[in-house]
Design a protein around this motif. Sequence first.
Motif, PDB file in Angstrom:
ATOM      1  N   VAL A   1      41.664  16.706  29.780  1.00 40.83           N
ATOM      2  CA  VAL A   1      40.929  17.361  28.692  1.00 40.83           C
ATOM      3  C   VAL A   1      40.765  16.368  27.553  1.00 40.83           C
ATOM      4  O   VAL A   1      41.722  15.702  27.161  1.00 40.83           O
ATOM      5  N   GLY A   2      39.546  16.257  27.026  1.00 33.94           N
ATOM      6  CA  GLY A   2      39.285  15.373  25.892  1.00 33.94           C
ATOM      7  C   GLY A   2      38.868  16.182  24.674  1.00 33.94           C
ATOM      8  O   GLY A   2      38.111  17.145  24.796  1.00 33.94           O
TER       9      GLY A   2
ATOM     10  N   GLU B   1      37.907  14.949  34.829  1.00 33.69           N
ATOM     11  CA  GLU B   1      38.142  13.499  34.775  1.00 33.69           C
ATOM     12  C   GLU B   1      36.874  12.688  34.510  1.00 33.69           C
ATOM     13  O   GLU B   1      36.829  11.871  33.594  1.00 33.69           O
ATOM     14  N   GLU B   2      35.825  12.931  35.296  1.00 29.21           N
ATOM     15  CA  GLU B   2      34.602  12.121  35.179  1.00 29.21           C
ATOM     16  C   GLU B   2      33.919  12.281  33.820  1.00 29.21           C
ATOM     17  O   GLU B   2      33.528  11.304  33.190  1.00 29.21           O
ATOM     18  N   LEU B   3      33.772  13.540  33.376  1.00 31.07           N
ATOM     19  CA  LEU B   3      33.118  13.781  32.089  1.00 31.07           C
ATOM     20  C   LEU B   3      33.925  13.197  30.940  1.00 31.07           C
ATOM     21  O   LEU B   3      33.360  12.644  29.987  1.00 31.07           O
ATOM     22  N   THR B   4      35.247  13.309  31.022  1.00 29.37           N
ATOM     23  CA  THR B   4      36.102  12.763  29.961  1.00 29.37           C
ATOM     24  C   THR B   4      36.011  11.242  29.937  1.00 29.37           C
ATOM     25  O   THR B   4      35.891  10.648  28.865  1.00 29.37           O
TER      26      THR B   4
ATOM     27  N   LYS C   1      33.512   9.426  30.864  1.00 31.15           N
ATOM     28  CA  LYS C   1      32.190   9.100  30.330  1.00 31.15           C
ATOM     29  C   LYS C   1      32.194   9.172  28.802  1.00 31.15           C
ATOM     30  O   LYS C   1      31.660   8.292  28.118  1.00 31.15           O
ATOM     31  N   ASP C   2      32.823  10.225  28.258  1.00 33.66           N
ATOM     32  CA  ASP C   2      32.870  10.377  26.806  1.00 33.66           C
ATOM     33  C   ASP C   2      33.820   9.385  26.137  1.00 33.66           C
ATOM     34  O   ASP C   2      33.605   9.015  24.989  1.00 33.66           O
ATOM     35  N   ILE C   3      34.856   8.952  26.854  1.00 37.30           N
ATOM     36  CA  ILE C   3      35.735   7.895  26.310  1.00 37.30           C
ATOM     37  C   ILE C   3      34.919   6.618  26.165  1.00 37.30           C
ATOM     38  O   ILE C   3      34.956   5.956  25.128  1.00 37.30           O
ATOM     39  N   ARG C   4      34.161   6.281  27.210  1.00 38.96           N
ATOM     40  CA  ARG C   4      33.317   5.077  27.164  1.00 38.96           C
ATOM     41  C   ARG C   4      32.295   5.161  26.035  1.00 38.96           C
ATOM     42  O   ARG C   4      31.995   4.159  25.389  1.00 38.96           O
ATOM     43  N   ALA C   5      31.759   6.348  25.800  1.00 41.03           N
ATOM     44  CA  ALA C   5      30.755   6.540  24.746  1.00 41.03           C
ATOM     45  C   ALA C   5      31.415   6.705  23.373  1.00 41.03           C
ATOM     46  O   ALA C   5      30.725   6.887  22.375  1.00 41.03           O
ATOM     47  N   GLN C   6      32.728   6.676  23.350  1.00 40.84           N
ATOM     48  CA  GLN C   6      33.537   6.813  22.134  1.00 40.84           C
ATOM     49  C   GLN C   6      33.250   8.116  21.393  1.00 40.84           C
ATOM     50  O   GLN C   6      33.159   8.158  20.168  1.00 40.84           O
ATOM     51  N   LYS C   7      33.123   9.199  22.171  1.00 44.17           N
ATOM     52  CA  LYS C   7      32.911  10.526  21.606  1.00 44.17           C
ATOM     53  C   LYS C   7      34.199  11.336  21.589  1.00 44.17           C
ATOM     54  O   LYS C   7      34.221  12.451  21.089  1.00 44.17           O
TER      55      LYS C   7
END
Length: 100
Positions: free
Chosen positions: A83-84, A23-26, A28-34
């Motif tokens: 999962v992202g 959850e946390e890593l995903t 973070k990557d959503i915010r960074a648009q990765k």
Amino acid sequence: MNNQKVLNLLGLAMRAGKLISGEELTLKDIRAQKVHLVFVANDAGKNTQKSIKDKSSFYKVACSTDFNSNELSQAIGKSRMVVGVKDRGFSEKMKELLLG
């Protein structure tokens, strides 16, 4: 049938290093648009589902709840609820299969 193909693609993306899980890593990557596509287990907690869905819609990232945690975990080989998909090619193919 297509759901199995999506799960197979998830496994392939995992081996290719194109996934982020947890959850946390995903988030973070959503915010960074990765991230281009997010899967949240349909049996995840309400708070988890809400935070991922809200963040996904704010950053205009597709979000799917088509699978439960067991299916997602088996596909990627790790016990995960979120999962992202970081690769555009994988995410486009998965969206195409999910929409039928």
